[in-house]
Each structure stands twice: as C-alpha cells, then as structure tokens.
Design an enzyme around this catalytic site. Structure first.
Site, PDB file in Angstrom:
ATOM      1  CB  CYS A   1      20.511 -44.127  49.170  1.00  0.00           C
ATOM      2  SG  CYS A   1      19.542 -43.421  47.693  1.00  0.00           S
TER       3      CYS A   1
ATOM      4  CB  CYS B   1      21.740 -39.026  44.763  1.00  0.00           C
ATOM      5  SG  CYS B   1      21.297 -37.582  44.800  1.00  0.00           S
ATOM      6  NE  ARG B   2      23.820 -40.754  49.499  1.00  0.00           N
ATOM      7  CZ  ARG B   2      23.236 -41.663  51.074  1.00  0.00           C
ATOM      8  NH1 ARG B   2      23.922 -41.508  51.690  1.00  0.00           N
ATOM      9  NH2 ARG B   2      21.685 -41.240  51.679  1.00  0.00           N
ATOM     10  CB  SER B   3      20.616 -46.718  46.486  1.00  0.00           C
ATOM     11  OG  SER B   3      19.163 -45.661  46.073  1.00  0.00           O
TER      12      SER B   3
ATOM     13  CG  ASP C   1      22.328 -37.889  50.999  1.00  0.00           C
ATOM     14  OD1 ASP C   1      23.143 -37.565  49.815  1.00  0.00           O
ATOM     15  OD2 ASP C   1      21.218 -37.292  51.601  1.00  0.00           O
TER      16      ASP C   1
ATOM     17  CG  ASN D   1      15.729 -45.583  44.660  1.00  0.00           C
ATOM     18  OD1 ASN D   1      14.193 -45.628  43.577  1.00  0.00           O
ATOM     19  ND2 ASN D   1      16.229 -45.737  44.620  1.00  0.00           N
TER      20      ASN D   1
HETATM   21  P1  4NP Z   1      20.329 -40.046  48.306  1.00  0.00           P
HETATM   22  O1  4NP Z   1      19.799 -38.573  48.613  1.00  0.00           O
HETATM   23  O2  4NP Z   1      19.666 -40.446  49.497  1.00  0.00           O
HETATM   24  O3  4NP Z   1      21.656 -40.486  47.930  1.00  0.00           O
HETATM   25  O4  4NP Z   1      19.316 -40.621  46.803  1.00  0.00           O
HETATM   26  C1  4NP Z   1      18.791 -37.683  48.548  1.00  0.00           C
HETATM   27  C2  4NP Z   1      17.618 -36.883  48.025  1.00  0.00           C
HETATM   28  C3  4NP Z   1      17.213 -36.807  48.699  1.00  0.00           C
HETATM   29  C4  4NP Z   1      16.556 -36.600  49.951  1.00  0.00           C
HETATM   30  C5  4NP Z   1      17.796 -36.849  50.410  1.00  0.00           C
HETATM   31  C6  4NP Z   1      19.194 -37.602  50.442  1.00  0.00           C
HETATM   32  N1  4NP Z   1      15.549 -35.232  50.324  1.00  0.00           N
HETATM   33  O5  4NP Z   1      16.187 -35.130  51.507  1.00  0.00           O
HETATM   34  O6  4NP Z   1      14.907 -35.446  49.377  1.00  0.00           O
END
Ligand code: 4NP
Length: 170
Positions: A21, A26-28, A138, A24
């Site tokens: 994702c 939340c989703r992955s 997201d 790294n």
């Molecule tokens: P993820 O979510 O891609 O599902 O881990 C996010 C976590 C952090 C950020 C964006 C998306 N960020 O911009 O810090």
C-alpha cells in the site's frame, strides 16, 4: 520451486507474496495478518510480507486505528514494522499485490523488467464476486469504521486470492 542448499539438500521454498500500500501502516499490514491466518488455516507454506511505496513510516509500527481494527477482528498486528518496497524486492516475491490502483501504477513504474511487472496484481481483483479495478479505500486519518470496513474488504479478497494460488504454492 525447489531450492538446492549448500549441502546439496533440496528444500521446497515457499511461494512468496508481498502486499503493498502507500504507507505500510494500515491496509497492507492488515492484508498480511489476514493472509497469514488464511494460509495457516489451510495448512500451506506461503511467505506473506507487506511494504509501502512511501518511506514516511519506515521502521515504525502499524497505525493505532489499524491495530485496533486488527485486534477487534482477532488478528495481532503488534509485531509489524513498516518498510518501503524497492525494485529489488520484485526478485524476492512471486506475487506483488497492490491495495489500490495507485499502488499498482507505482509498482509498475518501479518494475525493472517485464517479468517483474507480470507479478503485480490488484488485491480486490481476487474478490470472487467483485467488480474489476476496485481499490481498498485508504482509511488513514479517518474514523474507526473505515478501518473495520477495510479489514472486511481485505478478508474477502484474500479468501479469493487463496483460492487462486497455483498448485506450486500448495
Ligand atoms: P496505508 O495508509 O497506505 O494503508 O498504510 C496510509 C498511511 C500513511 C499515509 C498514507 C496512507 N501517509 O501519508 O503518511
């Protein structure tokens, strides 16, 4: 695929999957804990990892809301350490699964050759009754129910993914 060790012994190396994702956190990481559970329940030997296309959270834990959703769903995300996906990682995996279409686009740009690019898939394309080209939205920075929903969507797609794994992974 079998691997020949230095002592000449032949070991079956596991099929290797990496979920990717953006952050790294939340989703992955959710996809990773869910898939590890499904793989263990099915008695399979499959290596499951995760990574992000971005570097902001490298070395850090999963997001607190993602951890809450994982705990609520019966999963343990507490040992997660965020890392960034690199072009070199393509060689280490059989399947590289993006959580949304932007992740897939970023991975395609990063792929060093056509063989690497051929390993890239979109997670929700594995959901048995889903439409093609759907993102796992997201949930970062949003309300808790967005994380619960993401976990459910991830679970359905990972179930579908498990069913499509080639015989080599079983
Ligand atoms: P993820 O979510 O891609 O599902 O881990 C996010 C976590 C952090 C950020 C964006 C998306 N960020 O911009 O810090």
């Amino acid at each position: 695929m079998p691997t020949v060790g230095e002592d000449g012994t032949v070991a079956a190396s596991p099929y290797r999957i990496c979920f990717v994702c953006l952050g790294n956190i939340c989703r992955s990481p959710m996809a990773s804990v869910v898939m590890r559970r499904l793989v263990a329940d099915a008695g399979l030997d499959i290596q499951v990892d995760s990574a992000g296309t971005g570097s902001w959270h490298v070395g850090g834990p999963a997001d607190h809301s993602a951890l809450r959703a994982m705990t609520k769903g019966g999963y343990d995300g507490s040992t997660h350490v965020a890392r960034q996906f690199s072009a070199r990682d393509f060689a280490a995996y059989d399947l590289v699964v993006g959580l949304d279409r932007q992740n897939v686009r970023d991975l395609r740009r990063m792929a060093p050759d056509p063989a690497a690019a051929a390993k890239i898939r979109l997670l929700r394309d594995f959901a048995p009754d889903g439409e093609p080209d759907l993102d796992v939205t997201d949930p970062y920075g949003g309300p808790d129910d967005g994380f619960d929903e993401a976990l459910e969507v991830v679970f359905a797609a990972c179930r579908g993914l498990l069913d499509t794994l080639p015989a080599a992974a079983r």
